[in-house]
Structures are given as structure tokens and as C-alpha cells.
Design an enzyme around this catalytic site. Structure first.
Site, mmCIF file in Angstrom:
data_model
loop_
_atom_site.group_PDB
_atom_site.id
_atom_site.type_symbol
_atom_site.label_atom_id
_atom_site.label_comp_id
_atom_site.label_asym_id
_atom_site.label_seq_id
_atom_site.Cartn_x
_atom_site.Cartn_y
_atom_site.Cartn_z
ATOM 1 N N ASN A 14 0.864 -1.181 0.000
ATOM 2 C CA ASN A 14 0.000 0.000 0.000
ATOM 3 C C ASN A 14 0.903 1.234 0.000
ATOM 4 O O ASN A 14 1.433 1.619 1.033
ATOM 5 C CB ASN A 14 -0.897 -0.021 1.255
ATOM 6 C CG ASN A 14 -1.746 1.234 1.358
ATOM 7 O OD1 ASN A 14 -1.820 2.022 0.406
ATOM 8 N ND2 ASN A 14 -2.389 1.414 2.492
ATOM 9 N N TRP A 15 1.042 1.825 -1.187
ATOM 10 C CA TRP A 15 1.975 2.948 -1.313
ATOM 11 C C TRP A 15 1.400 4.267 -0.801
ATOM 12 O O TRP A 15 2.109 5.266 -0.740
ATOM 13 C CB TRP A 15 2.396 3.104 -2.783
ATOM 14 C CG TRP A 15 3.439 2.128 -3.201
ATOM 15 C CD1 TRP A 15 4.119 1.245 -2.409
ATOM 16 C CD2 TRP A 15 3.943 1.936 -4.529
ATOM 17 N NE1 TRP A 15 5.009 0.519 -3.161
ATOM 18 C CE2 TRP A 15 4.914 0.920 -4.460
ATOM 19 C CE3 TRP A 15 3.660 2.511 -5.769
ATOM 20 C CZ2 TRP A 15 5.618 0.484 -5.585
ATOM 21 C CZ3 TRP A 15 4.348 2.079 -6.886
ATOM 22 C CH2 TRP A 15 5.321 1.066 -6.798
ATOM 23 N N LYS A 16 0.107 4.283 -0.524
ATOM 24 C CA LYS A 16 -0.522 5.525 -0.030
ATOM 25 C C LYS A 16 -0.190 6.676 -0.992
ATOM 26 O O LYS A 16 -0.098 6.453 -2.190
ATOM 27 C CB LYS A 16 -0.091 5.801 1.416
ATOM 28 C CG LYS A 16 -0.289 4.556 2.294
ATOM 29 C CD LYS A 16 -0.113 4.799 3.759
ATOM 30 C CE LYS A 16 -0.338 3.497 4.518
ATOM 31 N NZ LYS A 16 -0.307 3.655 5.963
ATOM 32 N N HIS A 100 -9.824 1.726 4.012
ATOM 33 C CA HIS A 100 -8.590 1.863 4.799
ATOM 34 C C HIS A 100 -8.827 2.861 5.930
ATOM 35 O O HIS A 100 -9.548 3.838 5.755
ATOM 36 C CB HIS A 100 -7.440 2.329 3.904
ATOM 37 C CG HIS A 100 -6.112 2.284 4.599
ATOM 38 N ND1 HIS A 100 -5.695 3.290 5.438
ATOM 39 C CD2 HIS A 100 -5.147 1.336 4.620
ATOM 40 C CE1 HIS A 100 -4.509 2.965 5.932
ATOM 41 N NE2 HIS A 100 -4.151 1.781 5.448
ATOM 42 N N GLU A 102 -7.135 5.202 7.088
ATOM 43 C CA GLU A 102 -6.837 6.613 6.784
ATOM 44 C C GLU A 102 -7.988 7.257 6.031
ATOM 45 O O GLU A 102 -8.286 8.439 6.215
ATOM 46 C CB GLU A 102 -5.516 6.698 5.994
ATOM 47 C CG GLU A 102 -4.322 6.483 6.925
ATOM 48 C CD GLU A 102 -3.079 5.958 6.239
ATOM 49 O OE1 GLU A 102 -3.004 5.979 5.002
ATOM 50 O OE2 GLU A 102 -2.170 5.487 6.967
ATOM 51 N N GLU A 172 -6.381 -4.384 10.289
ATOM 52 C CA GLU A 172 -5.333 -3.415 10.610
ATOM 53 C C GLU A 172 -5.720 -2.654 11.879
ATOM 54 O O GLU A 172 -6.463 -1.669 11.815
ATOM 55 C CB GLU A 172 -5.159 -2.419 9.454
ATOM 56 C CG GLU A 172 -4.759 -3.071 8.149
ATOM 57 C CD GLU A 172 -4.089 -2.073 7.215
ATOM 58 O OE1 GLU A 172 -2.952 -2.341 6.811
ATOM 59 O OE2 GLU A 172 -4.690 -1.026 6.902
ATOM 60 N N GLY A 178 1.658 2.694 10.816
ATOM 61 C CA GLY A 178 2.645 3.768 10.734
ATOM 62 C C GLY A 178 3.277 4.132 12.065
ATOM 63 O O GLY A 178 3.868 5.199 12.204
ATOM 64 N N SER A 217 2.628 -1.728 10.427
ATOM 65 C CA SER A 217 4.047 -1.714 10.820
ATOM 66 C C SER A 217 4.799 -3.006 10.527
ATOM 67 O O SER A 217 5.739 -3.362 11.248
ATOM 68 C CB SER A 217 4.196 -1.335 12.301
ATOM 69 O OG SER A 217 3.745 -0.013 12.509
ATOM 70 N N GLY A 238 2.610 -1.055 4.422
ATOM 71 C CA GLY A 238 2.723 0.359 4.074
ATOM 72 C C GLY A 238 4.180 0.757 3.927
ATOM 73 O O GLY A 238 4.817 0.532 2.892
HETATM 74 P P1 PGA Z 1 2.306 0.604 7.735
HETATM 75 O O1 PGA Z 1 0.895 0.813 6.948
HETATM 76 O O2 PGA Z 1 2.852 -0.724 7.281
HETATM 77 O O3 PGA Z 1 3.148 1.777 7.310
HETATM 78 O O4 PGA Z 1 1.970 0.605 9.176
HETATM 79 C C1 PGA Z 1 0.020 -0.257 6.748
HETATM 80 C C2 PGA Z 1 -1.243 0.230 6.109
HETATM 81 O O5 PGA Z 1 -1.667 1.348 6.404
HETATM 82 O O6 PGA Z 1 -1.856 -0.491 5.296
#
Ligand code: PGA
Length: 266
Positions: A14-16, A100, A102, A172, A178, A217, A238
Site C-alpha cells: 500500500n503505497w498511499k 482503509h 486513513e 489493521e 505507521g 508496521s 505500508g
Molecule cells: P504501515 O501501513 O505498514 O506503514 O503501518 C500499513 C497500512 O496502512 O496499510
């Protein structure tokens, strides 16, 4: 219900809101030689919209699939700034992350819109990665199951029962995204079983097919401990997916646990 050999492990990047087109291109050039020959794991990259088409082109024939990070539930219409399932399909995209945290937290994504989007994705032939997860406070108050129940029931409500197994569920926990903090494997195993049992309330057969990912993470060092769990069929990654070396190392951890083809030693 666990141990169904048809559940190939899936590792998704997931490159966001990272990676321009040229950065995505550079990443794929570095990644492909590192994962060449990996056939027992589904590898997915989820770039931002502008890089979708170029990533599809560069990964063609490699086995790597390209998913989007969001979509609208309508096929078309007056929705400025939105992108539909038919648009993604035409670009060669095979699936989409939905709900997601976010998007839920920062962009007012609700259980109701996730419900419409998940059904629309399945109906269009896209694989949805439906994200669910509790907050730290909900976890501390013992409300994890209630929260996940509500999110998953809503997310799957409009999906035909016979197609539930096409949905990928990503668990998640919000405080692990993050932050460098991992959920305890024992907790993830329990939650994975809980999520699968919710699907089984509608169809045991589909519950045995549905894949449950963990996300939050994940690093090359932590990947194997999560992937070894019976109830975890893959990872949504991520930060560690932004470097080809570390993403390839996570794919390799999955490969080492999966024998050729669809095998899944337990
Ligand atoms: P992260 O993000 O691995 O940076 O914690 C995971 C995600 O949001 O899918």
C-alpha cells in the site's frame, strides 16, 4: 476451516500518497528481478492513481497484480474527483483497497460507503481488500469484536453470499499503522478466527476461501511471525513496501512458508 490450500498467501504494497510515475517505474525495475520465480505467493502493488497505468504496463506478464487504493461505488456520474470500477478495470487494475483506516479517519469514509463500494467492486470483477480495525481505545475497552463485527457485517452486507470468498479482508489495528508497533500474534490469530467465523455465519464454504491479511508496521523482520499464523493469509504493507529490497524480503518470507503452487504447509 483453517488450512484451506486454495488460500494462496497475498502480499500487498500500500503505497498511499507516495511514488510518482517515475518513482513507481524505478521501484518496479528494482522489484521484479528480486521476486522473479516466486509463483506460490500473490504479489500486489497499490499505487496512487497516476501511476496505476504505468505500473500495469511494467508488470505485465510478471505475475504482479496492480490494485487501486480507493474507488467510487457508482460506475459513472457527477462525482468530481472520483474514479469508478470500470475506469480501473480498463486501466488493467485487478482490485482495490476499500475502507482503509486513513480514509475512514481523514476522509469521512463510512461503513455505509464501504458497503456500497465492496459490492460494486465484486460486481465489477475487482478484488476488494476490505480493511477493518479497531482503535487503541476500543481495544483497551474490550470492544474490538464489536467494532470489527460492525465493520465487517456492513462491508459484506451487499455482497452475494456465493461470492464472499472473493473478498480479501485486511485486519489493521489502528494503533499499529505507521507507528512501529505490532499487534501480538496471539491477538491477530484470535481476530482472524473471529472475522472468518463472521463470514461463516453466512457461508462456511465461503469462509474457508476468504483470505485474511494483517496490516500495521510490518517489516521484513516481523513478517514471518504473522504469516505463520493459521488465520493469516497475507500482509498489507505500508512503509516497508516503499523500498524494493524490504518489500521483496517480505514476499520472500511468504514464499518460504508456501510450497510450490497452492501449497500451504500448516
Ligand atoms: P504501515 O501501513 O505498514 O506503514 O503501518 C500499513 C497500512 O496502512 O496499510
Amino acid at each position: 476451516m483453517t488450512g484451506d490450500p486454495s488460500r494462496r498467501r497475498l502480499i500487498a504494497a500500500n503505497w498511499k500518497m507516495h511514488e510518482t510515475i517515475s518513482e513507481a517505474t524505478g521501484f518496479v525495475d528494482k522489484l521484479l528481478p528480486r521476486i522473479a520465480g516466486v509463483e506460490s505467493v500473490d504479489v500486489v502493488i497499490c499505487p496512487a492513481y497516476p501511476a496505476l497505468g504505468p505500473t500495469v504496463e511494467l508488470t505485465r506478464g510478471s505475475g504482479v497484480q496492480v490494485f487501486a487504493q480507493n474507488m467510487h461505488y457508482a460506475a459513472q456520474g457527477p462525482f468530481t474527483g472520483e474514479v469508478s470500477a470500470p475506469m480501473l478495470l480498463e486501466a488493467g487494475v485487478r482490485g482495490v483497497i476499500l475502507g482503509h483506516s486513513e480514509r475512514r479517519r481523514l476522509f469521512a469514509e463510512s461503513d455505509e460507503t464501504v458497503q456500497l463500494k465492496t459490492a460494486a467492486a465484486v460486481g465489477a470483477g475487482l478484488v476488494p481488500i476490505l480493511c477493518v480495525g479497531e482503535t487503541e481505545q476500543e481495544c483497551e475497552l474490550g470492544e474490538t469484536e464489536r467494532r470489527l463485527h460492525d465493520q465487517l457485517q456492513a462491508g459484506l452486507a451487499l455482497v452475494d453470499t456465493g461470492r464472499l470468498g472473493e473478498v480479501v479482508i485486511a485486519y489493521e489495528p489502528r494503533w499499529t499503522i505507521g507507528t512501529g508497533r505490532l499487534a501480538a500474534p496471539a491477538h491477530v490469530q484470535l481476530v482472524g478466527a473471529f472475522l472468518r467465523a463472521l463470514v461463516a455465519d453466512r457461508s462456511c464454504e465461503q469462509a474457508a476461501r476468504v483470505r485474511v491479511l494483517y496490516g500495521g508496521s510490518i517489516t521484513p523482520e516481523s513478517a514471518a511471525a504473522l504469516l505463520e499464523l493459521d488465520e493469516v493469509d497475507g500482509l498489507l504493507v505500508g512503509e516497508a513496501s516503499l523500498r524494493a529490497e524490504s518489500f521483496a524480503a517480505i514476499v520472500d518470507a511468504a514464499r518460504r512458508l508456501s510450497t510450490g503452487g497452492r501449497g500451504r504447509p500448516r
